[in-house]
Design an enzyme around this catalytic site. Structure first.
Site, PDB file in Angstrom:
ATOM      1  N   TYR A 122       0.805  -1.234   0.000  1.00  0.00           N
ATOM      2  CA  TYR A 122       0.000   0.000   0.000  1.00  0.00           C
ATOM      3  C   TYR A 122       0.830   1.272   0.000  1.00  0.00           C
ATOM      4  O   TYR A 122       0.264   2.365  -0.055  1.00  0.00           O
ATOM      5  CB  TYR A 122      -0.938  -0.012   1.210  1.00  0.00           C
ATOM      6  CG  TYR A 122      -1.906  -1.177   1.182  1.00  0.00           C
ATOM      7  CD1 TYR A 122      -2.852  -1.284   0.155  1.00  0.00           C
ATOM      8  CD2 TYR A 122      -1.870  -2.178   2.149  1.00  0.00           C
ATOM      9  CE1 TYR A 122      -3.724  -2.356   0.108  1.00  0.00           C
ATOM     10  CE2 TYR A 122      -2.745  -3.251   2.111  1.00  0.00           C
ATOM     11  CZ  TYR A 122      -3.670  -3.340   1.089  1.00  0.00           C
ATOM     12  OH  TYR A 122      -4.543  -4.399   1.020  1.00  0.00           O
ATOM     13  N   HIS A 160      -8.569   1.811  -5.569  1.00  0.00           N
ATOM     14  CA  HIS A 160      -7.760   0.885  -4.773  1.00  0.00           C
ATOM     15  C   HIS A 160      -6.295   1.226  -4.974  1.00  0.00           C
ATOM     16  O   HIS A 160      -5.856   1.397  -6.124  1.00  0.00           O
ATOM     17  CB  HIS A 160      -8.022  -0.569  -5.177  1.00  0.00           C
ATOM     18  CG  HIS A 160      -9.459  -0.958  -4.979  1.00  0.00           C
ATOM     19  ND1 HIS A 160      -9.983  -1.204  -3.728  1.00  0.00           N
ATOM     20  CD2 HIS A 160     -10.475  -1.075  -5.859  1.00  0.00           C
ATOM     21  CE1 HIS A 160     -11.271  -1.475  -3.858  1.00  0.00           C
ATOM     22  NE2 HIS A 160     -11.600  -1.400  -5.139  1.00  0.00           N
TER      23      HIS A 160
HETATM   24  O1  LIG Z   1      -8.052  -2.641   2.483  1.00  0.00           O
HETATM   25  C1  LIG Z   1      -7.804  -2.903   1.322  1.00  0.00           C
HETATM   26  C2  LIG Z   1      -7.205  -1.886   0.476  1.00  0.00           C
HETATM   27  C3  LIG Z   1      -7.590  -1.943  -0.989  1.00  0.00           C
HETATM   28  O2  LIG Z   1      -8.870  -1.366  -1.151  1.00  0.00           O
HETATM   29  C4  LIG Z   1      -6.582  -1.079  -1.776  1.00  0.00           C
HETATM   30  O3  LIG Z   1      -6.641   0.131  -1.627  1.00  0.00           O
HETATM   31  O4  LIG Z   1      -5.753  -1.616  -2.503  1.00  0.00           O
HETATM   32  C5  LIG Z   1      -7.631  -3.375  -1.503  1.00  0.00           C
HETATM   33  C6  LIG Z   1      -8.519  -4.246  -0.634  1.00  0.00           C
HETATM   34  O5  LIG Z   1      -8.527  -5.583  -1.133  1.00  0.00           O
HETATM   35  C7  LIG Z   1      -7.995  -4.264   0.778  1.00  0.00           C
HETATM   36  O6  LIG Z   1      -8.861  -5.026   1.602  1.00  0.00           O
END
Ligand SMILES: O=C1C[C@@](O)(C(=O)O)C[C@@H](O)[C@@H]1O
Length: 223
Positions: free
Chosen positions: A96, A173
């Site tokens: 992330y 995402h």
């Molecule tokens: O919490 C998240 C973050 C997310 O939304 C992303 O920003 O890549 C992807 C999701 O699968 C995960 O549960």
């Protein structure tokens, strides 16, 4: 219920000396976690399992004279970040990134300002809080940018809330969910989103805001 920069939701039945949600929000000078539920009827806070949300103050500040009237002339986006996104910066940075949620909000505000828009940002780990914020967006927001976190893959009620308010939706995402575990490949939100951006890191929020600005420009809001 989460709201910034609006009038009219003072709860007249609040006990003397209690802090209404609006009062709490007016105290905000920086992002704060707030306890939802103390304002209206709770006399024994220890009896409450309160939901919490982080509300980022709207710019310009809610105390700006005439701020209520600005809703007539300034379009606002609701920026929603779902569960665990408060941990950005330290949470699995190899997936992330190193930017924090505050970095995301700052980026969103800068980009929105360039597009002539305001941002109301909310993050919560509680599904119901997110739904309340989405419902409230009907009143004074022109679109919603949402990273639903893990709720993306599980939540029919979040999808229903988003569909119910009838605003253009941009789904973001940080990671490329399609290159990850199979359970992340399905999104309950994508089918009702104007656009879906995955794998662009926090730049995805910029793309989403610019895209919504374009979409909103193409569809004039009724007077
Ligand atoms: O919490 C998240 C973050 C997310 O939304 C992303 O920003 O890549 C992807 C999701 O699968 C995960 O549960």
């Amino acid at each position: 219920m989460v709201r910034c920069g609006r009038h009219g939701d003072h709860n007249a039945s609040s006990p003397p000396g209690s802090l209404t949600k609006v009062d709490a929000l007016r105290l905000l000078g920086r992002p704060q976690r707030i306890i939802i539920g103390l304002a209206s009827s709770v006399t024994d806070p220890s009896a409450v399992v309160a939901a919490t949300a982080t509300v980022f103050p709207t710019r310009p500040s809610d105390s700006t004279p005439g701020a209520e009237r600005r809703t007539d002339i300034v379009k606002r986006l609701l920026l929603v970040n779902g569960p665990n996104l408060n941990l950005l910066g330290t949470r699995e940075p190899q997936i992330y990134g190193h930017e924090t949620l505050a970095d995301v909000v700052a980026l969103a505000e800068r980009v929105a300002a360039e597009e002539g828009l305001e941002i109301r940002a909310v993050q919560s780990n509680h599904e119901g809080m997110l739904i309340d914020a989405i419902h409230e967006a009907r009143e004074d927001c022109a679109g919603i940018v949402i990273n639903p976190g893990g709720l993306t893959h599980t939540s029919v009620v979040l999808r229903d809330a988003l569909a119910g308010v009838g605003l253009p939706i941009a789904e973001v995402h940080l990671s490329n969910v399609h290159a990850r575990e199979e359970f992340r490949h399905h999104s309950f939100v994508s089918g009702i989103a104007s656009c879906v951006i995955a794998g662009a890191g926090i730049q995805g929020y910029e793309f989403a805001i610019r895209r919504l600005a374009r979409v909103m420009g193409e569809t004039p809001t009724p007077a």
